[in-house]
Each structure stands twice: as structure tokens, then as C-alpha cells.
Enzyme design. Structure first.
Site, PDB file in Angstrom:
ATOM      1  N   SER A   9       0.839  -1.204   0.000  1.00 53.64           N
ATOM      2  CA  SER A   9       0.000   0.000   0.000  1.00 53.64           C
ATOM      3  C   SER A   9       0.872   1.251   0.000  1.00 53.64           C
ATOM      4  CB  SER A   9      -0.913   0.014   1.234  1.00 53.64           C
ATOM      5  OG  SER A   9      -1.588   1.245   1.277  1.00 53.64           O
ATOM      6  N   HIS A  34      -1.214  -1.120  -4.369  1.00 54.34           N
ATOM      7  CA  HIS A  34      -2.499  -0.760  -3.755  1.00 54.34           C
ATOM      8  C   HIS A  34      -2.469   0.737  -3.454  1.00 54.34           C
ATOM      9  CE1 HIS A  34      -6.204  -1.525  -1.449  1.00 54.34           C
ATOM     10  NE2 HIS A  34      -5.747  -0.615  -0.595  1.00 54.34           N
ATOM     11  N   ASP A  36      -4.571   4.054  -2.066  1.00 57.45           N
ATOM     12  CA  ASP A  36      -5.699   4.490  -1.244  1.00 57.45           C
ATOM     13  C   ASP A  36      -6.063   5.941  -1.513  1.00 57.45           C
ATOM     14  OD1 ASP A  36      -6.154   2.134   0.481  1.00 57.45           O
ATOM     15  OD2 ASP A  36      -4.082   2.502   1.081  1.00 57.45           O
ATOM     16  N   MET A  38      -8.555   8.849  -0.347  1.00 56.36           N
ATOM     17  CA  MET A  38      -9.456   9.228   0.760  1.00 56.36           C
ATOM     18  C   MET A  38      -9.891  10.678   0.603  1.00 56.36           C
ATOM     19  SD  MET A  38      -7.211   7.720   3.868  1.00 56.36           S
ATOM     20  CE  MET A  38      -6.519   6.065   3.853  1.00 56.36           C
ATOM     21  N   HIS A  67      -8.204   1.807  -4.367  1.00 58.10           N
ATOM     22  CA  HIS A  67      -9.214   1.652  -3.312  1.00 58.10           C
ATOM     23  C   HIS A  67      -9.790   3.029  -2.999  1.00 58.10           C
ATOM     24  CE1 HIS A  67      -9.814   0.538   1.263  1.00 58.10           C
ATOM     25  NE2 HIS A  67     -10.957   0.765   0.644  1.00 58.10           N
ATOM     26  N   MET A  69     -11.939   5.454  -1.015  1.00 58.91           N
ATOM     27  CA  MET A  69     -12.663   5.702   0.242  1.00 58.91           C
ATOM     28  C   MET A  69     -13.263   7.094   0.125  1.00 58.91           C
ATOM     29  SD  MET A  69      -9.807   3.973   2.662  1.00 58.91           S
ATOM     30  CE  MET A  69      -8.649   3.944   1.290  1.00 58.91           C
ATOM     31  N   MET A 138     -12.156  -5.095   4.743  1.00 59.02           N
ATOM     32  CA  MET A 138     -11.380  -4.180   5.585  1.00 59.02           C
ATOM     33  C   MET A 138     -11.132  -4.836   6.937  1.00 59.02           C
ATOM     34  SD  MET A 138     -10.650  -1.692   3.686  1.00 59.02           S
ATOM     35  CE  MET A 138      -9.696  -0.874   4.973  1.00 59.02           C
ATOM     36  N   GLY A 143      -9.182   4.575   6.664  1.00 55.98           N
ATOM     37  CA  GLY A 143      -8.833   5.975   6.903  1.00 55.98           C
ATOM     38  C   GLY A 143      -7.364   6.170   7.239  1.00 55.98           C
ATOM     39  N   PHE A 144      -6.749   5.156   7.825  1.00 52.64           N
ATOM     40  CA  PHE A 144      -5.364   5.318   8.268  1.00 52.64           C
ATOM     41  C   PHE A 144      -4.583   4.018   8.114  1.00 52.64           C
ATOM     42  CE2 PHE A 144      -8.149   8.093  10.638  1.00 52.64           C
ATOM     43  CZ  PHE A 144      -7.541   9.341  10.478  1.00 52.64           C
ATOM     44  N   GLY A 145      -3.294   4.162   7.831  1.00 52.54           N
ATOM     45  CA  GLY A 145      -2.418   2.998   7.841  1.00 52.54           C
ATOM     46  C   GLY A 145      -1.955   2.750   9.270  1.00 52.54           C
ATOM     47  N   ASP A 176      -7.347  -5.951   3.701  1.00 52.94           N
ATOM     48  CA  ASP A 176      -6.711  -4.633   3.768  1.00 52.94           C
ATOM     49  C   ASP A 176      -6.710  -4.074   5.188  1.00 52.94           C
ATOM     50  OD1 ASP A 176      -5.604  -2.219   3.140  1.00 52.94           O
ATOM     51  OD2 ASP A 176      -7.337  -1.450   2.021  1.00 52.94           O
ATOM     52  N   GLY A 178      -3.539  -3.836   8.597  1.00 51.44           N
ATOM     53  CA  GLY A 178      -2.876  -4.571   9.674  1.00 51.44           C
ATOM     54  C   GLY A 178      -2.325  -5.929   9.278  1.00 51.44           C
ATOM     55  N   SER A 199       2.259  -0.450   6.235  1.00 49.74           N
ATOM     56  CA  SER A 199       3.332  -0.215   7.208  1.00 49.74           C
ATOM     57  C   SER A 199       4.284  -1.384   7.314  1.00 49.74           C
ATOM     58  CB  SER A 199       2.752   0.025   8.599  1.00 49.74           C
ATOM     59  OG  SER A 199       1.535   0.667   8.527  1.00 49.74           O
TER      60      SER A 199
HETATM   61  C1  DX5 Z   1      -6.619   1.923   5.240  1.00 44.68           C
HETATM   62  C2  DX5 Z   1      -6.125   1.619   3.866  1.00 44.68           C
HETATM   63  C3  DX5 Z   1      -5.063   0.589   3.814  1.00 44.68           C
HETATM   64  C4  DX5 Z   1      -3.792   0.960   4.525  1.00 44.68           C
HETATM   65  C5  DX5 Z   1      -3.183  -0.304   5.025  1.00 44.68           C
HETATM   66  O1  DX5 Z   1      -7.726   2.739   5.171  1.00 44.68           O
HETATM   67  O2  DX5 Z   1      -7.195   1.163   3.054  1.00 44.68           O
HETATM   68  O3  DX5 Z   1      -4.777   0.195   2.470  1.00 44.68           O
HETATM   69  O4  DX5 Z   1      -2.872   1.635   3.710  1.00 44.68           O
HETATM   70  O5  DX5 Z   1      -2.092   0.012   5.786  1.00 44.68           O
HETATM   71  P1  DX5 Z   1      -1.499  -0.953   6.892  1.00 44.68           P
HETATM   72  O6  DX5 Z   1      -1.019  -2.187   6.180  1.00 44.68           O
HETATM   73  O7  DX5 Z   1      -0.419  -0.149   7.511  1.00 44.68           O
HETATM   74  O8  DX5 Z   1      -2.622  -1.292   7.855  1.00 44.68           O
HETATM   75 ZN    ZN Z   2      -6.707   0.267   1.069  1.00 47.46          ZN
END
Ligand code: DX5
Ligand code: ZN
Length: 220
Positions: A9, A34, A36, A38, A67, A69, A138, A143-145, A176, A178, A199
Site C-alpha cells: 500500500s 495498492h 488508497d 481518501m 481503493h 474511500m 477491511m 482511513g489510516f495505515g 486490507d 494490519g 506499514s
Molecule cells: C486503510 C487503507 C489501507 C492501509 C493499510 O484505510 O485502506 O490500504 O494503507 O495500511 P497498513 O497495512 O499499515 O494497515
Molecule cells: Zn486500502
């Protein structure tokens, strides 16, 4: 067994060195990019938009998995096709007329994906699963990595896999949020086909070998 894919990602990349990180993914064992997008409305964060995606697709030499969002994704389907998206995923929770949206994505020449928030049941896809190329489950709230993996995902993937098989669909299951070397194997065993990792890849000391390691864990 069908091919299992790893999709780093780009949200977790170093944006000051974006080209370097894209070339790293190109040179790695990763299968997809991938991306994202947002909007700060559907999710409480804004990532990046069209000019950055354009820069990414200029250098990316693997499948570009976008993706969204965002609210009202229908407004931008053609734009994302023009920017070079190969897979376009919309959120179930953002689509009033999901079937129509999926057809529009395919008509624009892309694979059509649907993302489910952690609280959204796979049962909502019963009537539409044969029209879906990919379901993005999900495993964190979008919203956040860097968030912690939600354990209920294993059971959800199992139920989604059962639905896909019962309906005779060829839908891919993507996970997607963690994802790491601790949960990757179990996710594949439950039926996942594509693992997104942000991450875990980009914050590691050696992203190339982290990707290689993930590929070995998922068995390709
Ligand atoms: C979260 C994103 C993910 C995110 C995953 O809203 O859709 O794609 O980048 O990041 P990690 O692998 O750090 O959870
Ligand atoms: Zn994503």
C-alpha cells in the site's frame, strides 16, 4: 491453488521519495500496487488525489489496484480509468446503486471491486457477488495505515469464501489493514487471494526482503 498476491500500500511510502519506492515495488516480488484515495468525508482523513495517482501510474509496472474511500464514487469512474487504474474498488457503504456502479466500472474497462467496512456483513453481497471481481475485506476501519488487525476478519473471510463458492463466482478476496507475517498464512488458509500490506512493508528495514518473505508465507 490459485495465485496468491501481495499488494504493497503506497499510503505508507515515503512521498518525498515516491519514485524510489515505486521502483522498489517494481523490482520486488510484489504483484500489485495498492493505492488508497481518501476524501475526508467518507473517512476522517485525506490521502492524495489525481495528480499523485497520475505520477504513480507513470512509473508503476504492475497491476494498479485503486481503493476509493470516497462518497459518490460514480462521479470519478472514467477519471480513474483514464489515470490507469486496473482494479477500481468502491465502498459498499458509499454506493446506493451498487450494481449500477459495478457495471460502470467494467464498462470503463476496469475490474470492479467492493470494499466492506468491518461492521458490514458479507451477506449484503449475496445478490451481486457474481458481478464482483474483487471483495476488499477491511481488517481495520478505513482511513489510516498502521492500525491493529481486527480478529473477526478470519471468520468473515471464511463466510465470504463460502458465499463465493456457493454462487460459483470467481471473485478474489483481498484483505486490507494490519496485515503482517503473523496473520498472512491464516488469512490465506481462510480463503484470501490478495494481501495488502502498508506499514509492514514500508516501515521495515528492507522492504524488498519483507515482500519476498510475505510471498513465501502465502506460498508462491
Ligand atoms: C486503510 C487503507 C489501507 C492501509 C493499510 O484505510 O485502506 O490500504 O494503507 O495500511 P497498513 O497495512 O499499515 O494497515
Ligand atoms: Zn486500502
Amino acid at each position: 491453488m490459485s495465485q496468491k498476491r501481495i499488494a504493497p500500500s503506497i499510503l505508507a511510502a515515503d512521498f518525498v521519495n515516491l519514485q524510489r519506492d515505486i521502483e522498489m515495488v517494481n523490482a520486488s516480488n510484489a504483484d500489485w500496487f495498492h493505492i488508497d484515495i481518501m476524501d475526508g468525508v467518507f473517512v476522517p482523513n485525506i490521502s492524495f488525489g489525481m495528480p499523485v495517482l497520475k505520477a504513480i501510474t507513470k512509473h508503476a509496472r504492475k497491476t494498479v489496484d485503486v481503493h476509493l474511500m470516497i462518497v459518490e464514487p460514480d462521479r470519478y469512474i472514467q477519471t480513474f480509468a483514464d489515470l490507469g487504474a486496473d482494479v477500481l474498488t468502491v465502498h459498499f457503504e458509499a454506493c446506493t446503486h451498487l450494481h449500477r456502479t459495478l457495471q460502470a466500472i467494467k464498462d470503463a474497462g476496469m475490474k470492479a471491486g467492493v470494499a466492506l467496512n468491518p461492521h458490514t456483513s458479507v451477506d449484503h453481497l449475496e445478490e451481486v457477488i457474481n458481478d464482483v471481481d474483487l471483495v476488499c475485506v477491511m481488517s481495520v476501519n478505513p482511513g489510516f495505515g498502521g492500525q491493529r488487525f481486527i480478529e473477526n476478519t478470519y471468520d468473515k473471510v471464511k463466510r465470504l469464501k463460502a458465499l463465493i463458492e456457493r454462487r460459483g463466482a470467481s471473485t478474489l478476496i483481498e484483505i486490507d489493514g494490519g496485515v503482517n507475517d503473523k496473520n498472512a498464512k491464516a488469512l490465506i488458509e481462510k480463503g484470501a487471494d490478495v494481501l495488502v500490506a502498508g506499514s509492514f512493508v514500508f516501515k521495515s528495514e528492507d522492504p524488498i526482503s519483507t515482500i519476498k518473505n510475505l510471498k513465501e508465507i502465502v506460498g508462491q
